[in-house]
Every structure is written in structure tokens, then in C-alpha cells.
Design an enzyme around this catalytic site. Sequence first.
Site, PDB file in Angstrom:
ATOM      1  N   THR A   8      62.724  -9.671  94.572  1.00 39.36           N
ATOM      2  CA  THR A   8      63.421 -10.514  94.269  1.00 39.36           C
ATOM      3  C   THR A   8      63.699 -11.964  94.995  1.00 39.36           C
ATOM      4  O   THR A   8      63.215 -11.879  96.299  1.00 39.36           O
ATOM      5  CB  THR A   8      65.152  -9.965  94.079  1.00 39.36           C
ATOM      6  OG1 THR A   8      66.048 -10.990  93.515  1.00 39.36           O
ATOM      7  CG2 THR A   8      65.633  -9.862  95.619  1.00 39.36           C
ATOM      8  N   ASP A  69      66.993  -4.655  88.446  1.00 34.71           N
ATOM      9  CA  ASP A  69      67.570  -5.664  87.539  1.00 34.71           C
ATOM     10  C   ASP A  69      68.947  -5.036  87.034  1.00 34.71           C
ATOM     11  O   ASP A  69      69.046  -3.845  86.495  1.00 34.71           O
ATOM     12  CB  ASP A  69      66.450  -5.416  86.166  1.00 34.71           C
ATOM     13  CG  ASP A  69      66.670  -6.819  85.152  1.00 34.71           C
ATOM     14  OD1 ASP A  69      66.295  -7.895  85.624  1.00 34.71           O
ATOM     15  OD2 ASP A  69      67.415  -6.494  84.254  1.00 34.71           O
ATOM     16  N   TYR A 151      78.854 -12.341  88.892  1.00 34.18           N
ATOM     17  CA  TYR A 151      80.649 -12.320  88.105  1.00 34.18           C
ATOM     18  C   TYR A 151      81.356 -11.528  88.986  1.00 34.18           C
ATOM     19  O   TYR A 151      82.269 -11.095  88.161  1.00 34.18           O
ATOM     20  CB  TYR A 151      80.088 -11.499  86.726  1.00 34.18           C
ATOM     21  CG  TYR A 151      79.097 -12.220  85.768  1.00 34.18           C
ATOM     22  CD1 TYR A 151      79.312 -13.089  84.915  1.00 34.18           C
ATOM     23  CD2 TYR A 151      77.705 -12.222  85.830  1.00 34.18           C
ATOM     24  CE1 TYR A 151      78.772 -13.783  83.834  1.00 34.18           C
ATOM     25  CE2 TYR A 151      76.908 -12.626  85.004  1.00 34.18           C
ATOM     26  CZ  TYR A 151      77.327 -13.413  84.050  1.00 34.18           C
ATOM     27  OH  TYR A 151      76.354 -14.170  83.455  1.00 34.18           O
ATOM     28  N   ASP A 152      81.203 -11.393  89.937  1.00 36.65           N
ATOM     29  CA  ASP A 152      82.047 -10.644  90.916  1.00 36.65           C
ATOM     30  C   ASP A 152      83.496 -10.997  90.840  1.00 36.65           C
ATOM     31  O   ASP A 152      84.378 -10.273  90.853  1.00 36.65           O
ATOM     32  CB  ASP A 152      81.600 -10.700  92.529  1.00 36.65           C
ATOM     33  CG  ASP A 152      80.388  -9.608  92.868  1.00 36.65           C
ATOM     34  OD1 ASP A 152      80.231  -8.611  91.891  1.00 36.65           O
ATOM     35  OD2 ASP A 152      80.007  -9.645  93.698  1.00 36.65           O
ATOM     36  N   HIS A 177      77.330  -0.395  91.163  1.00 38.92           N
ATOM     37  CA  HIS A 177      76.275  -0.155  90.091  1.00 38.92           C
ATOM     38  C   HIS A 177      74.757  -0.046  91.151  1.00 38.92           C
ATOM     39  O   HIS A 177      73.825   0.864  91.120  1.00 38.92           O
ATOM     40  CB  HIS A 177      75.861  -1.220  89.182  1.00 38.92           C
ATOM     41  CG  HIS A 177      75.841  -2.724  89.315  1.00 38.92           C
ATOM     42  ND1 HIS A 177      76.716  -3.145  90.351  1.00 38.92           N
ATOM     43  CD2 HIS A 177      75.105  -3.614  89.247  1.00 38.92           C
ATOM     44  CE1 HIS A 177      76.599  -4.551  90.505  1.00 38.92           C
ATOM     45  NE2 HIS A 177      75.648  -4.773  89.895  1.00 38.92           N
TER      46      HIS A 177
END
Length: 192
Positions: A8, A69, A151-152, A177
Site C-alpha cells: 500500500t 483491501d 470514513y472514521d 476490521h
Amino acid sequence: MQHILIATRNSHKTKEIRQMLDGHFIVEDLNARDHWPEIEETADTFAGNAALKALGISVLYDGIVLADDSGLEVDSLGGEPGVWSARYAGENATDADNRALLLKRLDGKPSSGRFRCSMVLAQAGVELATFDGAVEGTVINDERGAGGFGYDPLFLPDGFFNTFAELPSETKNQLSHRARALEQAVRFLGQL
Ligand code: IMP
């Protein structure tokens, strides 16, 4: 100590993975490898895209590669943005652009949802294993908090009154997650 390369250029992901693997692995990512190709995320699942990234990078690296991902699924939007989370508002969208579009689509109404993460381990062009993690919660209709990324500020994990962007990173890293997928990956690596 064993090295692991995270496939990444998202330094937020690397930071979280490094914190979670602290003391067990030396964690690197692609940020110092400007000349390495960008792997196109053309699959329509998290696991498929993680496999593309892990395999594509593992042929360039002498060692174990881990690809993550991940994304957010919002139930009231039929699972959007899902695998499109990073590109929701367009190919070059920023996290702020993506959140703004999500808030517009929510139209003032919070929804149940979840973050999902698939991790794939690969070495020398061979896929070693895939792991999935998810955290359920509520996607709220205003931004709260300045920590984390993506999006935290819009995600309240079940059982908490604070968003991932308000909670300490140690707390996010216990229940996210990514933490749930990584826990399994570490167990697998320990057995190699
Ligand atoms: P990927 O690089 O294709 O996996 O894109 C992941 C995108 O999903 C990120 O750019 C974020 O928008 C979102 N995302 C994934 N994990 C998180 C997280 O832990 N917090 C907030 N947003 C996340």
C-alpha cells in the site's frame, strides 16, 4: 525480526498495521518504492482486490507481502461505497470528498453499516492465505472527531458512543476490521 511489506501507499493503513505488529515484525510499505507500479484494483470484491495487490507486489519483493483491501458498507445505500470506498467521489477523490458525497447520499439519515477488510499474504507470486475482518456499527450523518482517516469520523462502532475518529487509536486497533483480519494473519505467520 521478520520483515513484512504492506502492498500500500496509504500511510494511515501502514501506521495502524505497524502499531498492531509492534515488536513482532519490521513493517515497510510502498512509499519508499516510487518506481514500483501501481496495481489496478479491478476486482469487485475486497478479497479479489487484496489478492491482485499482494500477488502483483510479491513478484517484486524478496519476502512476505501483505495486502489490505478495505472499505465501508452502508446498508441504506445497498452496501455503497463498498469496494469503491477510496474512489467513491472519483478517481482522485480525497477522504474529505468521499465523506462529503456519503453525507449527501445519506440525506440526513443515519444507517447501520460495517467496515470490512480482506488481507492476503503472498510470496514470490504465490498466494499463501486470505483473511477477512469486519466491524459492525452505525454510519452517522455528521462528522465527529479528527483522528484516524477515511470514513472514521462517520462511523460509530457498536457498543461505543464515539466515532473511530474520536476514539484513541489503541481502541480502534483492538476492534477494527483491520485488527480482526490482521490477528488471523499473524497467527498464520506464526505457524509458517
Ligand atoms: P483501498 O486502498 O482500496 O483498500 O481503500 C480503502 C478505503 O476504504 C480508504 O481509502 C478509506 O476510504 C476506506 N477505509 C478503509 N479502512 C478504513 C478505516 O479503518 N477507517 C476509515 N476508512 C477506511
